[in-house]
Each structure stands twice: as C-alpha cells, then as structure tokens.
Design an enzyme around this catalytic site. Structure first.
Site, PDB file in Angstrom:
ATOM      1  N   ASP A  31       0.816  -1.223   0.000  1.00  0.00           N
ATOM      2  CA  ASP A  31       0.000   0.000   0.000  1.00  0.00           C
ATOM      3  C   ASP A  31       0.850   1.274   0.000  1.00  0.00           C
ATOM      4  O   ASP A  31       0.636   2.169   0.837  1.00  0.00           O
ATOM      5  CB  ASP A  31      -0.898   0.046   1.253  1.00  0.00           C
ATOM      6  CG  ASP A  31      -1.787  -1.176   1.389  1.00  0.00           C
ATOM      7  OD1 ASP A  31      -2.174  -1.737   0.364  1.00  0.00           O
ATOM      8  OD2 ASP A  31      -2.087  -1.548   2.547  1.00  0.00           O
ATOM      9  N   GLU A 238     -11.215   0.867  -3.552  1.00  0.00           N
ATOM     10  CA  GLU A 238     -10.365   1.362  -2.462  1.00  0.00           C
ATOM     11  C   GLU A 238      -9.113   2.002  -3.057  1.00  0.00           C
ATOM     12  O   GLU A 238      -8.993   2.154  -4.268  1.00  0.00           O
ATOM     13  CB  GLU A 238      -9.980   0.211  -1.510  1.00  0.00           C
ATOM     14  CG  GLU A 238      -9.156  -0.882  -2.176  1.00  0.00           C
ATOM     15  CD  GLU A 238      -8.946  -2.113  -1.292  1.00  0.00           C
ATOM     16  OE1 GLU A 238      -9.485  -2.190  -0.178  1.00  0.00           O
ATOM     17  OE2 GLU A 238      -8.226  -3.021  -1.750  1.00  0.00           O
TER      18      GLU A 238
HETATM   19  O1  FUB Z   1      -3.511  -3.331   3.418  1.00  0.00           O
HETATM   20  C1  FUB Z   1      -4.852  -3.541   3.757  1.00  0.00           C
HETATM   21  C2  FUB Z   1      -5.741  -3.118   2.644  1.00  0.00           C
HETATM   22  O2  FUB Z   1      -5.477  -3.879   1.473  1.00  0.00           O
HETATM   23  C3  FUB Z   1      -5.561  -1.697   2.176  1.00  0.00           C
HETATM   24  O3  FUB Z   1      -6.065  -0.744   3.060  1.00  0.00           O
HETATM   25  C4  FUB Z   1      -6.225  -1.777   0.863  1.00  0.00           C
HETATM   26  O4  FUB Z   1      -6.026  -0.689   0.023  1.00  0.00           O
HETATM   27  C5  FUB Z   1      -5.674  -3.070   0.328  1.00  0.00           C
HETATM   28  O5  FUB Z   1      -4.427  -2.886  -0.299  1.00  0.00           O
END
Ligand code: FUB
Length: 347
Positions: A31, A238
């Site tokens: 991330d 996301e």
């Molecule tokens: O790392 C946990 C979660 O997985 C992140 O917040 C998302 O964007 C995904 O990459």
C-alpha cells in the site's frame, strides 16, 4: 477478500519477467503512499506481518500493528528502512489493523494519517505528528472527527490547501455509511445503481481535523453518467490517490475484486471525475494499491505484489516508470510484461 487470484499464478515466471524488484526484502511492505519532501523520496507503506489470522471477506488477515517509513534518494537508488514510526499500542483510540497510511508536510511538521479499527470494530482515520518525515510520530488521542472507512490519501494542492481522499468497500466498511451516517445494515448498491464513491474533505489549517463536511465523489463514464455498482472493472473499490498533471486532477484507485488500478480526470479536487482507463493491470495477490509521483521530470508508479511470499497478506512494494501519452492519458502498465491471466474477474 478471497485468495483465488494467486492460486494458479506462476511466481517463477513473474519474478523473471517482472518490471521491477521488491524495494526491500527483510520486511513485507504494501500500500505505498509516496511523497518527495526536500528532494528526497519517502515511502509510507503498510507493514505486513504474519499474524496467523485466517482469510475472510472482511480482510481480517491484514492484521498489521505498526508502521515503518522507507526512503530513497532516487527511484533506482538504495532504500533505507527507518525505525518504528508508529505502533498501534501508542494510539489510544485504535485497537487493530493498521492499514494503508499516507503523510503530508506543512510548516515544519509531518502529519501521518492512518486507518485502524477502533474498539467497536469500526475503521476510523487518525493523525500522528512528527518533526521528521520518518517519524517517530505522536498520535492524537482521538481519531479525526467525521472519519470512517480506510485508505486515507492526502493531496496538497498548489494553492496550499490539503484534501483527504478516503474509503474502501467490503472490508473497508464504506458501504455502511450513507450521508456520513453509520448503519451496519447498509449494503453496497444494486448492480444497476450508481457505485459508491470515494470520499473527500478539505483539512483544517492545523491538519488535525476536517474543515468541512465529507463529500462523496462521482466517477462518471464517457457519456457523463455515474459508473454503476455492477461495473466492477471500473467502479471505485479502495486505494484513492490524487495527483495533478498539466493542471488537471487525476484521481486513481483500485477496482478491488477485478484488481485494476484505474483513473479518472477532473477539473478540481472534488470532481466529478471522468473515467479514462487503466494505469496498472492486475498484479500477483488479491489487492492492488499504488502511488504516483513526479521526480526530476519523470513520473513513477509505486505499487505492490506478492513476489516474495506468494501470500496475499504478505506483500512487497515496487516502483516502475509511468508514462503519459501526448493527450494526457496514461499508458497502461503490465507489471510482468504482459497481462496477468487471473482465474476470475481480472480480464
Ligand atoms: O492493506 C490492507 C488493505 O489492502 C488496504 O487498506 C487496501 O487498500 C488493500 O491494499
């Protein structure tokens, strides 16, 4: 978040054809949020660990506890891993799951933004403050008022204003919020309804609160209609990121269950943004998450995959160059030279 996407993945071939190598191998990182502060590159990743939590659709297997910062003088340069920047035990309001963070600089201070689940099991976003870009950061005692869900991404506009983009559906809980109010019974929209949008709010002058009510962002298709919830190869899932190129606002994000990094362009920080295409095709592992920076006149995409571990929750950050076409569109990147064939959803 199921793990089928890597069951049939040829890791040996991917390692050979991979555009880039993991930035570090001694810890798992994911991330990436990336910024250039004072001419140097700082990477704010999630710090993945093996916590022994089984996979589930809420993403509980992403059970991270702390953050470390990486830095480099150049995208091809050596990577330095700095000491602990923040641990969940030092955040009074947070219980677990320190997911994708970001950072910003203002007036001599560094502001580190991070999501975590509070003691009620709800994601919120907090800020921790430090004098150095690599921390340590001291957390504010409470989460930022009005925050919810995950993946904060802070954009500094040229006029000195800062905006936080955030949100993630499914395990990121965004679907539980309508008009910024929580209801555990809320669900994602039906396939023929507009998809849920990422959220944005301007930050207060002291960088510790929102200066306004949280707004939902619209991502439109080429005809000006909102992207629908069933359009899961284009709809927001996301991993928000904002950057500016030639005066336009480029909002990029992950499509989650179809594993793309896509982007949409707008004329101001609030949108609406019109969908343009894919920046990054699927990588190994279920998640796809990125940051885009300009450094010495070139543009770079930081991203992650699971080359080192073969496990979706143990990722490694990488970087590769990103190129624009003359019309301002971005050339799609295949992290392994050609599109990865996923058993489902990735085509
Ligand atoms: O790392 C946990 C979660 O997985 C992140 O917040 C998302 O964007 C995904 O990459």
């Amino acid at each position: 978040m199921p793990d089928e996407s890597i069951e049939h993945f040829d890791f040996e071939k991917a390692a050979q054809t991979s555009l880039s190598r993991p930035l570090v191998k001694h810890i798992f990182t994911a991330d990436p949020a990336v910024h250039v502060f004072d001419g140097k590159i700082y990477i704010y990743p999630s710090h993945d660990i093996e916590a022994g939590v089984p996979y589930n659709d809420s993403g509980d297997h992403f059970a991270m506890e702390d953050y470390r910062v990486l830095s480099m003088d150049h995208p091809q340069g050596e990577v330095k891993d700095h000491d602990l920047a923040l641990h969940v035990k030092d955040v009074p309001w947070a219980e677990r799951q320190m997911w994708a963070p970001d950072a910003a600089y203002k007036n001599g201070k560094y502001y580190f933004y991070f999501p975590a689940k509070n003691y009620e099991g709800k994601f919120q976003i907090g800020v921790a403050i430090g004098d150095s870009p690599v921390g340590p950061f001291i957390a504010e005692p409470e989460a930022i008022k009005g925050t919810y869900s995950i993946d904060p991404s802070v954009f500094a506009d040229d006029d000195g204003k800062y905006y936080m983009y955030f949100g993630g559906i499914w395990g990121g809980q965004l679907q539980c919020y309508k008009n910024n109010e929580y209801d555990a019974n809320n669900v994602v929209p039906l396939p023929d309804e507009p998809a849920l949008g990422p959220r944005v709010a301007k930050l207060s002058d002291d960088m510790k609160q929102f200066a306004e009510h949280v707004k939902e962002i619209s991502i439109l298709d080429e005809t000006g209609k909102p992207i629908l919830a069933g359009d899961n190869k284009r709809r927001f899932f996301e991993a928000s990121w904002m950057h500016k190129y030639e005066g336009k606002y480029y909002f990029s994000y992950s499509t989650g269950d179809t594993h793309f990094i896509c982007y949409a362009i707008g004329d101001n920080p609030y949108g609406p943004f019109t969908y343009q295409g894919r920046i990054l095709n699927p990588v190994s592992g279920w998640t796809n998450h990125h940051a885009i920076i300009e450094f010495e006149g070139k543009w770079y995409l930081y991203y992650h995959d699971v080359q080192l571990s073969g496990k979706t929750h143990l990722r490694n950050v990488k970087v590769t160059e990103l190129k624009y076409n003359d019309d301002g569109t971005i050339r799609t990147i295949d992290a392994y030279g050609s599109p990865l064939q996923l058993p489902q959803g990735g085509g």
